[in-house]
Design an enzyme around this catalytic site. Structure first.
Site, PDB file in Angstrom:
ATOM      1  N   ARG A  61     -66.777  -3.167  24.376  1.00 49.86           N
ATOM      2  CA  ARG A  61     -66.601  -4.411  25.136  1.00 49.86           C
ATOM      3  C   ARG A  61     -65.563  -4.220  26.259  1.00 49.86           C
ATOM      4  O   ARG A  61     -65.905  -4.189  27.433  1.00 49.86           O
ATOM      5  CB  ARG A  61     -66.182  -5.540  24.182  1.00 49.86           C
ATOM      6  CG  ARG A  61     -66.270  -6.924  24.785  1.00 49.86           C
ATOM      7  CD  ARG A  61     -65.075  -7.338  25.603  1.00 49.86           C
ATOM      8  NE  ARG A  61     -63.821  -7.253  24.874  1.00 49.86           N
ATOM      9  CZ  ARG A  61     -62.623  -7.386  25.448  1.00 49.86           C
ATOM     10  NH1 ARG A  61     -62.529  -7.595  26.753  1.00 49.86           N
ATOM     11  NH2 ARG A  61     -61.521  -7.280  24.737  1.00 49.86           N
ATOM     12  N   ASP A  62     -64.309  -4.029  25.900  1.00 51.82           N
ATOM     13  CA  ASP A  62     -63.262  -3.892  26.915  1.00 51.82           C
ATOM     14  C   ASP A  62     -63.556  -2.672  27.790  1.00 51.82           C
ATOM     15  O   ASP A  62     -63.315  -2.681  28.998  1.00 51.82           O
ATOM     16  CB  ASP A  62     -61.904  -3.721  26.206  1.00 51.82           C
ATOM     17  CG  ASP A  62     -60.723  -4.123  27.062  1.00 51.82           C
ATOM     18  OD1 ASP A  62     -60.803  -3.999  28.285  1.00 51.82           O
ATOM     19  OD2 ASP A  62     -59.693  -4.536  26.496  1.00 51.82           O
TER      20      ASP A  62
ATOM     21  N   HIS B 279     -52.674  -5.552  21.494  1.00 54.89           N
ATOM     22  CA  HIS B 279     -53.722  -4.958  22.344  1.00 54.89           C
ATOM     23  C   HIS B 279     -53.016  -4.377  23.575  1.00 54.89           C
ATOM     24  O   HIS B 279     -52.680  -5.109  24.505  1.00 54.89           O
ATOM     25  CB  HIS B 279     -54.682  -6.105  22.714  1.00 54.89           C
ATOM     26  CG  HIS B 279     -55.813  -5.779  23.609  1.00 54.89           C
ATOM     27  ND1 HIS B 279     -57.120  -5.737  23.173  1.00 54.89           N
ATOM     28  CD2 HIS B 279     -55.873  -5.518  24.939  1.00 54.89           C
ATOM     29  CE1 HIS B 279     -57.929  -5.474  24.200  1.00 54.89           C
ATOM     30  NE2 HIS B 279     -57.183  -5.329  25.279  1.00 54.89           N
TER      31      HIS B 279
ATOM     32  N   CYS C 116     -59.971  -4.783  32.717  1.00 54.15           N
ATOM     33  CA  CYS C 116     -60.607  -6.075  32.978  1.00 54.15           C
ATOM     34  C   CYS C 116     -60.867  -6.182  34.470  1.00 54.15           C
ATOM     35  O   CYS C 116     -59.954  -6.028  35.276  1.00 54.15           O
ATOM     36  CB  CYS C 116     -59.701  -7.209  32.508  1.00 54.15           C
ATOM     37  SG  CYS C 116     -60.365  -8.823  32.956  1.00 54.15           S
TER      38      CYS C 116
ATOM     39  N   ASN D   6     -57.424   0.966  27.544  1.00 58.72           N
ATOM     40  CA  ASN D   6     -56.648   0.672  26.338  1.00 58.72           C
ATOM     41  C   ASN D   6     -56.036   1.954  25.787  1.00 58.72           C
ATOM     42  O   ASN D   6     -56.476   3.043  26.113  1.00 58.72           O
ATOM     43  CB  ASN D   6     -57.568   0.135  25.235  1.00 58.72           C
ATOM     44  CG  ASN D   6     -57.997  -1.277  25.488  1.00 58.72           C
ATOM     45  OD1 ASN D   6     -58.943  -1.528  26.198  1.00 58.72           O
ATOM     46  ND2 ASN D   6     -57.278  -2.206  24.909  1.00 58.72           N
TER      47      ASN D   6
HETATM   48  N1  COA Z   1     -73.186 -17.202  29.048  1.00 58.42           N
HETATM   49  C1  COA Z   1     -74.120 -17.165  30.038  1.00 58.42           C
HETATM   50  N2  COA Z   1     -74.058 -17.914  31.147  1.00 58.42           N
HETATM   51  C2  COA Z   1     -73.022 -18.756  31.260  1.00 58.42           C
HETATM   52  C3  COA Z   1     -72.024 -18.850  30.271  1.00 58.42           C
HETATM   53  C4  COA Z   1     -72.128 -18.032  29.137  1.00 58.42           C
HETATM   54  N3  COA Z   1     -71.222 -18.032  28.177  1.00 58.42           N
HETATM   55  N4  COA Z   1     -71.135 -19.772  30.664  1.00 58.42           N
HETATM   56  C5  COA Z   1     -71.548 -20.250  31.854  1.00 58.42           C
HETATM   57  N5  COA Z   1     -72.687 -19.640  32.208  1.00 58.42           N
HETATM   58  C6  COA Z   1     -73.465 -19.860  33.438  1.00 58.42           C
HETATM   59  C7  COA Z   1     -73.840 -21.316  33.651  1.00 58.42           C
HETATM   60  O1  COA Z   1     -75.027 -21.625  32.983  1.00 58.42           O
HETATM   61  C8  COA Z   1     -73.967 -21.370  35.149  1.00 58.42           C
HETATM   62  O2  COA Z   1     -75.193 -20.788  35.532  1.00 58.42           O
HETATM   63  P1  COA Z   1     -75.992 -21.289  36.838  1.00 58.42           P
HETATM   64  O3  COA Z   1     -75.096 -21.000  38.022  1.00 58.42           O
HETATM   65  O4  COA Z   1     -77.222 -20.439  36.817  1.00 58.42           O
HETATM   66  O5  COA Z   1     -76.226 -22.753  36.631  1.00 58.42           O
HETATM   67  C9  COA Z   1     -72.871 -20.453  35.637  1.00 58.42           C
HETATM   68  O6  COA Z   1     -72.652 -19.518  34.546  1.00 58.42           O
HETATM   69  C10 COA Z   1     -71.574 -21.173  35.970  1.00 58.42           C
HETATM   70  O7  COA Z   1     -71.196 -21.963  34.850  1.00 58.42           O
HETATM   71  P2  COA Z   1     -69.807 -22.712  34.757  1.00 58.42           P
HETATM   72  O8  COA Z   1     -69.753 -23.428  33.465  1.00 58.42           O
HETATM   73  O9  COA Z   1     -69.585 -23.512  36.028  1.00 58.42           O
HETATM   74  O10 COA Z   1     -68.805 -21.505  34.653  1.00 58.42           O
HETATM   75  P3  COA Z   1     -67.750 -20.937  35.707  1.00 58.42           P
HETATM   76  O11 COA Z   1     -68.422 -20.472  36.934  1.00 58.42           O
HETATM   77  O12 COA Z   1     -66.623 -21.880  35.815  1.00 58.42           O
HETATM   78  O13 COA Z   1     -67.275 -19.610  34.891  1.00 58.42           O
HETATM   79  C11 COA Z   1     -66.939 -18.644  32.722  1.00 58.42           C
HETATM   80  C12 COA Z   1     -66.579 -19.754  33.675  1.00 58.42           C
HETATM   81  C13 COA Z   1     -65.955 -18.719  31.567  1.00 58.42           C
HETATM   82  C14 COA Z   1     -68.359 -18.831  32.222  1.00 58.42           C
HETATM   83  C15 COA Z   1     -66.858 -17.260  33.451  1.00 58.42           C
HETATM   84  O14 COA Z   1     -65.696 -17.214  34.229  1.00 58.42           O
HETATM   85  C16 COA Z   1     -66.864 -16.099  32.496  1.00 58.42           C
HETATM   86  O15 COA Z   1     -67.855 -15.836  31.829  1.00 58.42           O
HETATM   87  N6  COA Z   1     -65.754 -15.344  32.429  1.00 58.42           N
HETATM   88  C17 COA Z   1     -65.614 -14.202  31.524  1.00 58.42           C
HETATM   89  C18 COA Z   1     -64.703 -13.171  32.122  1.00 58.42           C
HETATM   90  C19 COA Z   1     -64.519 -12.007  31.179  1.00 58.42           C
HETATM   91  O16 COA Z   1     -65.304 -11.760  30.287  1.00 58.42           O
HETATM   92  N7  COA Z   1     -63.445 -11.255  31.414  1.00 58.42           N
HETATM   93  C20 COA Z   1     -63.164 -10.075  30.649  1.00 58.42           C
HETATM   94  C21 COA Z   1     -62.605 -10.324  29.301  1.00 58.42           C
HETATM   95  S1  COA Z   1     -60.849 -10.496  29.348  1.00 58.42           S
HETATM   96 ZN    ZN Z   2     -58.030  -5.275  27.177  1.00 53.99          ZN
END
Ligand code: COA
Ligand code: ZN
Length: 306
Positions: free
Chosen positions: A15-16, A207, A240, A249
């Site tokens: 994952r990471d 971590h 990230c 890591n």
């Molecule tokens: N899985 C799949 N799609 C997702 C989702 C999920 N968990 N959460 C939101 N979406 C989709 C929505 O359906 C929407 O799709 P569309 O544009 O086709 O309608 C789009 O993403 C935007 O949704 P929204 O709720 O407005 O989210 P956002 O744009 O504010 O983003 C997160 C918020 C949390 C979903 C996003 O920033 C994210 O996934 N971040 C993870 C970052 C990460 O993993 N970092 C590394 C680990 S530390």
């Molecule tokens: Zn990490």
């Protein structure tokens, strides 16, 4: 405090590690990698993330990967979920352990999950409530606990407050993260005693990223406070995409080498972890940063040419 007799290593390479690779690894290769890790004795292997595919295209195949891995008996495969949508996806795949993730830094949290820290806690309240009522195990990540990539201040008290809130939501374990690898052991000495005033020691994991070479020193500092759960990445993968400058890591091989030498039990076979790292190195096609991995490779090359 005496050092722990045994330590749990939580493998986060799939994952990471793979979230931070430039090339998107095929689902079949991810599955093969996790299956190799499952044979090593590791009992916790983070498998993937059910996050937005726009945010992390590298893990857009979470369903396929989670369904495809052979779940070994006694091994748990937690998955990251950022919101209810991610929770529903994870649940539909049969996940029984999830990780929610927020941070001490507001600036990082905004960029990473497009929420303030407070909004993330509100979002996770419902996610954790559902997960607990579905009988799942829940981890709460607190990223950037040792410093923010965006220069905003992070204090031990801020870390403590987020940890306490996640614990109150019902998280079974907290993983306190040095996302950008800036931490030093004296920070660990400050943070752990503050956390254990409110949170049982056995719920704490750390971590550490090794960006500046301090990860093992930080592990050792945490061991001295009795911490016995550490995240690590096979080969030292990791980082990230929303934390500029973050590298891998602490390598699983590195932490295993150190713990073995110290007589601390992990139940994990270093040689088998190395085999998994070799496999993924062939897929991502670049060198791995784990020092112990590199040393073992070099020793083998010497034998082969002698
Ligand atoms: N899985 C799949 N799609 C997702 C989702 C999920 N968990 N959460 C939101 N979406 C989709 C929505 O359906 C929407 O799709 P569309 O544009 O086709 O309608 C789009 O993403 C935007 O949704 P929204 O709720 O407005 O989210 P956002 O744009 O504010 O983003 C997160 C918020 C949390 C979903 C996003 O920033 C994210 O996934 N971040 C993870 C970052 C990460 O993993 N970092 C590394 C680990 S530390
Ligand atoms: Zn990490």
């Amino acid at each position: 405090m005496p050092l722990p007799k045994s330590v749990t290593v939580v493998e986060v390479g799939a994952r990471d590690g793979l979230q931070n690779e430039k090339t998107v690894v095929d689902a079949a290769d991810k599955i093969a990698y996790v299956d190799l890790l499952s044979r090593t004795g590791l009992r916790w292997i983070e498998a993937t993330s059910f996050v937005s595919p726009k945010a992390i295209p590298q893990l857009a195949d979470a369903e396929e990967v989670f369904a495809g891995i052979r779940k070994a008996p006694g091994v748990r495969y937690p998955v990251l979920v950022p919101n209810l949508k991610g929770y529903e996806r994870a649940k539909a795949c049969g996940a029984d352990a999830i990780a929610v993730f927020t941070a001490a830094s507001q600036a990082f949290t905004k960029r990473n999950i497009n929420m303030s820290v407070e909004e993330s806690i509100e979002t996770f309240a419902e996610v954790v409530r559902r997960a607990k009522s579905d009988g799942m195990w829940v981890r709460g990540y607190v990223s950037t606990a040792f410093g923010s990539p965006f220069g905003d201040a992070v204090t031990p008290q801020m870390v403590r407050d987020v940890c306490v809130q996640l614990t109150e939501l019902g998280c079974d374990q907290l993983s306190v993260g040095d996302t950008i690898g800036v931490g030093v052991p004296t920070q660990v000495d400050e943070i752990v005693p503050l956390l254990v005033r409110d949170i049982p020691l056995d719920r704490l994991a750390f971590h550490f990223h090794d960006t500046r070479g301090t990860a093992l020193a930080n592990v050792y500092a945490a061991l001295q406070h009795g911490v016995a759960v550490f995240d690590a990445s096979s080969g030292g993968l990791g980082g990230c995409p929303y934390a500029p400058g973050a590298t891998g890591n602490v390598g699983t091989e590195d932490i295993l080498y150190m713990l073995q030498g110290m007589g601390i039990e992990t139940g994990v076979d270093l040689a088998l972890v190395r085999a998994a790292s070799r496999f993924i190195r062939g897929v991502i096609d670049h060198d791995l940063t784990s020092k112990a991995f590199q040393a073992l490779e070099a020793a083998e090359a010497r034998v082969a040419t002698s």
